[in-house]
Design a protein around this motif. Structure first.
Motif, PDB file in Angstrom:
ATOM      1  N   ALA A  83       3.313   9.019   9.995  1.00  0.00           N
ATOM      2  CA  ALA A  83       3.587  10.468  11.347  1.00  0.00           C
ATOM      3  C   ALA A  83       2.225  10.392  11.675  1.00  0.00           C
ATOM      4  O   ALA A  83       2.114   9.896  12.687  1.00  0.00           O
ATOM      5  CB  ALA A  83       4.343  10.589  10.552  1.00  0.00           C
ATOM      6  N   ASP A  84       1.296  10.386  10.895  1.00  0.00           N
ATOM      7  CA  ASP A  84      -0.149  10.969  11.517  1.00  0.00           C
ATOM      8  C   ASP A  84      -0.591   9.795  12.044  1.00  0.00           C
ATOM      9  O   ASP A  84      -1.988   9.982  12.919  1.00  0.00           O
ATOM     10  CB  ASP A  84      -1.253  11.330  10.211  1.00  0.00           C
ATOM     11  N   TRP A  85      -0.779   8.675  11.471  1.00  0.00           N
ATOM     12  CA  TRP A  85      -1.576   7.136  11.933  1.00  0.00           C
ATOM     13  C   TRP A  85      -0.565   6.552  13.258  1.00  0.00           C
ATOM     14  O   TRP A  85      -1.430   5.834  14.180  1.00  0.00           O
ATOM     15  CB  TRP A  85      -1.972   6.624  11.234  1.00  0.00           C
ATOM     16  N   GLU A  86       0.052   6.767  13.449  1.00  0.00           N
ATOM     17  CA  GLU A  86       1.583   5.605  14.100  1.00  0.00           C
ATOM     18  C   GLU A  86       1.105   6.529  15.495  1.00  0.00           C
ATOM     19  O   GLU A  86       0.829   5.354  16.729  1.00  0.00           O
ATOM     20  CB  GLU A  86       3.119   5.746  13.894  1.00  0.00           C
ATOM     21  N   PRO A  87       0.735   7.152  16.103  1.00  0.00           N
ATOM     22  CA  PRO A  87       0.062   8.069  17.473  1.00  0.00           C
ATOM     23  C   PRO A  87      -1.066   6.946  17.912  1.00  0.00           C
ATOM     24  O   PRO A  87      -1.705   6.866  18.864  1.00  0.00           O
ATOM     25  CB  PRO A  87       0.154   9.483  17.216  1.00  0.00           C
ATOM     26  N   LYS A  88      -2.269   6.962  16.575  1.00  0.00           N
ATOM     27  CA  LYS A  88      -3.325   6.784  16.934  1.00  0.00           C
ATOM     28  C   LYS A  88      -3.347   5.280  17.154  1.00  0.00           C
ATOM     29  O   LYS A  88      -4.530   4.584  18.441  1.00  0.00           O
ATOM     30  CB  LYS A  88      -4.873   7.014  15.937  1.00  0.00           C
TER      31      LYS A  88
ATOM     32  N   ASP B  70      -2.980  15.787  17.040  1.00  0.00           N
ATOM     33  CA  ASP B  70      -3.043  15.258  15.777  1.00  0.00           C
ATOM     34  C   ASP B  70      -4.849  15.206  15.399  1.00  0.00           C
ATOM     35  O   ASP B  70      -5.003  14.727  13.883  1.00  0.00           O
ATOM     36  CB  ASP B  70      -2.281  14.015  15.767  1.00  0.00           C
ATOM     37  N   SER B  71      -5.176  15.166  15.722  1.00  0.00           N
ATOM     38  CA  SER B  71      -6.912  14.975  15.581  1.00  0.00           C
ATOM     39  C   SER B  71      -7.577  15.684  15.186  1.00  0.00           C
ATOM     40  O   SER B  71      -7.873  15.189  14.052  1.00  0.00           O
ATOM     41  CB  SER B  71      -7.524  14.314  17.107  1.00  0.00           C
ATOM     42  N   ALA B  72      -6.302  16.870  14.829  1.00  0.00           N
ATOM     43  CA  ALA B  72      -7.928  18.294  14.400  1.00  0.00           C
ATOM     44  C   ALA B  72      -7.133  17.532  13.279  1.00  0.00           C
ATOM     45  O   ALA B  72      -8.143  17.728  11.707  1.00  0.00           O
ATOM     46  CB  ALA B  72      -6.947  19.616  14.933  1.00  0.00           C
ATOM     47  N   ALA B  73      -6.271  17.417  12.777  1.00  0.00           N
ATOM     48  CA  ALA B  73      -5.625  17.057  11.166  1.00  0.00           C
ATOM     49  C   ALA B  73      -5.718  16.299   9.928  1.00  0.00           C
ATOM     50  O   ALA B  73      -6.501  16.460   9.238  1.00  0.00           O
ATOM     51  CB  ALA B  73      -3.281  17.311  11.013  1.00  0.00           C
ATOM     52  N   ALA B  74      -5.268  15.090  11.388  1.00  0.00           N
ATOM     53  CA  ALA B  74      -6.742  13.811  10.875  1.00  0.00           C
ATOM     54  C   ALA B  74      -8.245  14.003  10.566  1.00  0.00           C
ATOM     55  O   ALA B  74      -8.615  13.410   9.246  1.00  0.00           O
ATOM     56  CB  ALA B  74      -6.547  12.671  12.006  1.00  0.00           C
ATOM     57  N   SER B  75      -8.708  15.352  11.239  1.00  0.00           N
ATOM     58  CA  SER B  75     -10.672  14.881  10.949  1.00  0.00           C
ATOM     59  C   SER B  75     -10.308  15.671   9.878  1.00  0.00           C
ATOM     60  O   SER B  75     -10.880  16.050   8.728  1.00  0.00           O
ATOM     61  CB  SER B  75     -11.056  15.858  12.730  1.00  0.00           C
ATOM     62  N   SER B  76      -9.604  16.774   9.705  1.00  0.00           N
ATOM     63  CA  SER B  76      -9.510  17.909   8.902  1.00  0.00           C
ATOM     64  C   SER B  76      -9.082  17.104   7.169  1.00  0.00           C
ATOM     65  O   SER B  76      -9.994  16.693   6.023  1.00  0.00           O
ATOM     66  CB  SER B  76      -8.619  19.210   8.486  1.00  0.00           C
ATOM     67  N   ALA B  77      -8.355  16.190   7.227  1.00  0.00           N
ATOM     68  CA  ALA B  77      -8.524  15.333   6.325  1.00  0.00           C
ATOM     69  C   ALA B  77      -8.885  13.956   5.639  1.00  0.00           C
ATOM     70  O   ALA B  77     -10.009  13.918   4.784  1.00  0.00           O
ATOM     71  CB  ALA B  77      -6.463  14.095   6.337  1.00  0.00           C
ATOM     72  N   ALA B  78      -9.781  13.486   7.353  1.00  0.00           N
ATOM     73  CA  ALA B  78     -10.940  12.730   6.872  1.00  0.00           C
ATOM     74  C   ALA B  78     -11.927  13.717   6.339  1.00  0.00           C
ATOM     75  O   ALA B  78     -12.119  12.867   5.435  1.00  0.00           O
ATOM     76  CB  ALA B  78     -11.042  12.156   8.096  1.00  0.00           C
ATOM     77  N   GLY B  79     -12.474  14.659   6.515  1.00  0.00           N
ATOM     78  CA  GLY B  79     -13.576  15.026   6.148  1.00  0.00           C
ATOM     79  C   GLY B  79     -12.660  15.971   4.240  1.00  0.00           C
ATOM     80  O   GLY B  79     -14.112  15.689   3.903  1.00  0.00           O
ATOM     81  N   SER B  80     -11.955  15.781   3.821  1.00  0.00           N
ATOM     82  CA  SER B  80     -11.514  16.354   2.719  1.00  0.00           C
ATOM     83  C   SER B  80     -12.296  15.064   1.757  1.00  0.00           C
ATOM     84  O   SER B  80     -12.513  14.776   0.431  1.00  0.00           O
ATOM     85  CB  SER B  80     -10.581  16.870   2.086  1.00  0.00           C
ATOM     86  N   ALA B  81     -11.155  13.220   2.267  1.00  0.00           N
ATOM     87  CA  ALA B  81     -11.454  12.544   1.828  1.00  0.00           C
ATOM     88  C   ALA B  81     -12.819  12.305   1.722  1.00  0.00           C
ATOM     89  O   ALA B  81     -12.774  11.250   0.499  1.00  0.00           O
ATOM     90  CB  ALA B  81      -9.994  11.804   1.695  1.00  0.00           C
TER      91      ALA B  81
ATOM     92  N   ILE C 269       0.719  -1.303  -0.136  1.00  0.00           N
ATOM     93  CA  ILE C 269      -0.227  -0.143  -0.064  1.00  0.00           C
ATOM     94  C   ILE C 269       0.854   1.173   0.300  1.00  0.00           C
ATOM     95  O   ILE C 269       1.763   1.305   1.169  1.00  0.00           O
ATOM     96  CB  ILE C 269      -0.843  -0.082   1.648  1.00  0.00           C
ATOM     97  N   GLN C 270       0.380   1.484  -1.168  1.00  0.00           N
ATOM     98  CA  GLN C 270       1.381   3.307  -1.141  1.00  0.00           C
ATOM     99  C   GLN C 270       1.006   4.585  -0.063  1.00  0.00           C
ATOM    100  O   GLN C 270      -0.522   4.948  -0.364  1.00  0.00           O
ATOM    101  CB  GLN C 270       1.381   3.688  -2.141  1.00  0.00           C
ATOM    102  N   VAL C 271       2.084   4.648   0.851  1.00  0.00           N
ATOM    103  CA  VAL C 271       1.344   6.305   1.859  1.00  0.00           C
ATOM    104  C   VAL C 271       2.483   6.765   1.889  1.00  0.00           C
ATOM    105  O   VAL C 271       3.867   6.159   1.189  1.00  0.00           O
ATOM    106  CB  VAL C 271       0.952   5.499   2.651  1.00  0.00           C
ATOM    107  N   THR C 272       2.399   8.209   2.012  1.00  0.00           N
ATOM    108  CA  THR C 272       2.749   9.345   2.694  1.00  0.00           C
ATOM    109  C   THR C 272       4.042   8.604   3.898  1.00  0.00           C
ATOM    110  O   THR C 272       3.338   8.991   4.669  1.00  0.00           O
ATOM    111  CB  THR C 272       2.523  10.841   2.290  1.00  0.00           C
TER     112      THR C 272
ATOM    113  N   PRO D 241      -6.756   8.854   5.578  1.00  0.00           N
ATOM    114  CA  PRO D 241      -5.714   7.752   5.011  1.00  0.00           C
ATOM    115  C   PRO D 241      -6.226   6.475   4.938  1.00  0.00           C
ATOM    116  O   PRO D 241      -6.171   5.713   6.292  1.00  0.00           O
ATOM    117  CB  PRO D 241      -4.719   9.086   5.097  1.00  0.00           C
ATOM    118  N   GLN D 242      -4.813   5.725   4.348  1.00  0.00           N
ATOM    119  CA  GLN D 242      -4.454   4.293   4.880  1.00  0.00           C
ATOM    120  C   GLN D 242      -3.435   4.151   5.277  1.00  0.00           C
ATOM    121  O   GLN D 242      -2.559   5.105   5.595  1.00  0.00           O
ATOM    122  CB  GLN D 242      -4.387   3.839   2.928  1.00  0.00           C
ATOM    123  N   VAL D 243      -2.829   2.948   5.869  1.00  0.00           N
ATOM    124  CA  VAL D 243      -2.225   2.733   6.591  1.00  0.00           C
ATOM    125  C   VAL D 243      -0.812   2.024   6.320  1.00  0.00           C
ATOM    126  O   VAL D 243      -0.990   0.798   5.721  1.00  0.00           O
ATOM    127  CB  VAL D 243      -2.565   1.209   8.270  1.00  0.00           C
TER     128      VAL D 243
END
Length: 334
Positions: free
Chosen positions: A12-17, A85-96, A4-7, A111-113
């Motif tokens: 970094a966004d997903w590891e703490p979650k 960290d959750s604010a950025a993730a929420s924004s990304a989830a809202g756009s995607a 799975i291709q991820v940036t 995003p994918q993991v």
């Protein structure tokens, strides 16, 4: 596992979650809910699901029956926040956004993991569940998420509970053996009782009185293999001394009762629970009664969905296979 291709930023966004989820599961193992007052669970924007009812759960199947919501094989759980960290993730989830595959009943989320993160979670969850998640989890190739089928959820619920040292000692204190009914006749003074002579591997057959007369025909009793608890103190049953207990399964209403069916084993073969055939010497009848060992074990004996007898998911068995009930699933044993 598929690639799975991820940036690096997504990792970094997903590891703490993921770390928070694993830590949350770990803390759950140590939670003692006895005496906890009722609370209210909520999810998403504070929608109330149901009042909590603190209870001591006997097995994972009971827990699965009490989950707030299931959807297409998923158990829905509250969101976990990780601070800033959750604010950025929420924004990304809202756009995607997210989408539901109505045919498969699966939720796709970005995003994918990364494979590395998934592998770390898998290793941690293995320790918590005591099973190989690599075999029970499937990877959804189109949506890039791990999903559980309904069959896999059921299999996870059926994972045996790890028994305490006290529970293991109690089970090994019981002298449970395979027997064979040599003769059976109605009790002369009780309409509900049979008087059986049962071969349990001793010099002489045991006389055992059982309350099966209303449920099993005399013809079905004669010659059949049975499971017998042999180290109970003798008990007078309407004038006839019974030297043990013939174990049977019954539904909750006690309208259906049937003797347990052992695998093809010789009379006198000892029955055990779980994977370890090495058993301690059974307790003598007097201390067994004084310590109420059977009274502590019996309420937790059940048959599962495949009719297999077990104690908290630990299968009742001999070297030849499991002990079963012929037709009763989810039945009590006594």
């Amino acid at each position: 596992m598929a690639q799975i291709q991820v940036t690096e930023q997504e990792v970094a966004d997903w590891e703490p979650k993921i770390a928070g989820i694993v830590d949350w599961f770990g803390q759950l193992q140590a939670v003692d809910v006895s005496g906890v007052p009722p609370a209210v669970h909520a999810r998403d924007e504070g929608n109330v699901l149901r009042p909590d009812e603190p209870a001591t759960y006997g097995n994972r199947a009971a827990i699965m029956q009490q989950v707030p919501e299931q959807q297409g094989g998923f158990v829905r759980v509250p969101k976990i926040s990780t601070g800033a960290d959750s604010a950025a993730a929420s924004s990304a989830a809202g756009s995607a956004g997210s989408s539901m595959d109505a045919g498969a009943g699966r939720m796709a989320t970005t995003p994918q993991v990364s494979n590395e993160v998934l592998a770390a979670v898998e290793d941690s969850l293995k320790e918590l569940t005591n099973m190989s998640l690599a075999e029970s989890y499937a990877l959804d190739m189109e949506q890039g998420i791990r999903v559980l089928t309904e069959e896999e959820v059921a299999a996870l619920a059926a994972v045996p509970e790890r028994l305490s040292e006290e529970e293991v000692a109690a089970l090994q204190a019981l002298d449970v053996r395979v027997g064979r009914i040599i003769s059976c006749e109605p009790h002369p003074d009780a309409d509900s009782l049979y008087v059986e002579k049962i071969d349990v591997g001793e010099a002489e057959p045991r006389t055992i009185v059982s309350g099966l007369r209303k449920y099993v025909s005399l013809e079905a009793m004669l010659g059949r293999p049975v499971v017998v608890l042999c180290n109970l103190k003798p008990r007078n049953m309407r004038g006839i001394k019974s030297n043990g207990m013939l174990l049977a399964a019954s539904n909750e209403e006690h309208t259906e009762v049937e003797p347990l069916w052992p695998p093809s084993s010789a009379p006198g073969t000892r029955v055990w629970f779980g994977d370890k055939a090495e058993q301690a010497k059974p307790m003598e009848p007097n201390p067994l009664q004084k310590k109420k060992v059977w009274e502590g074990v019996q309420p937790l004996l059940r048959t599962d969905g495949a009719h297999v007898a077990n104690f908290k998911g630990n299968v009742m068995r001999t070297a030849e296979g499991p002990v079963t009930a012929s037709t009763l699933a989810g039945a009590r044993i006594g």
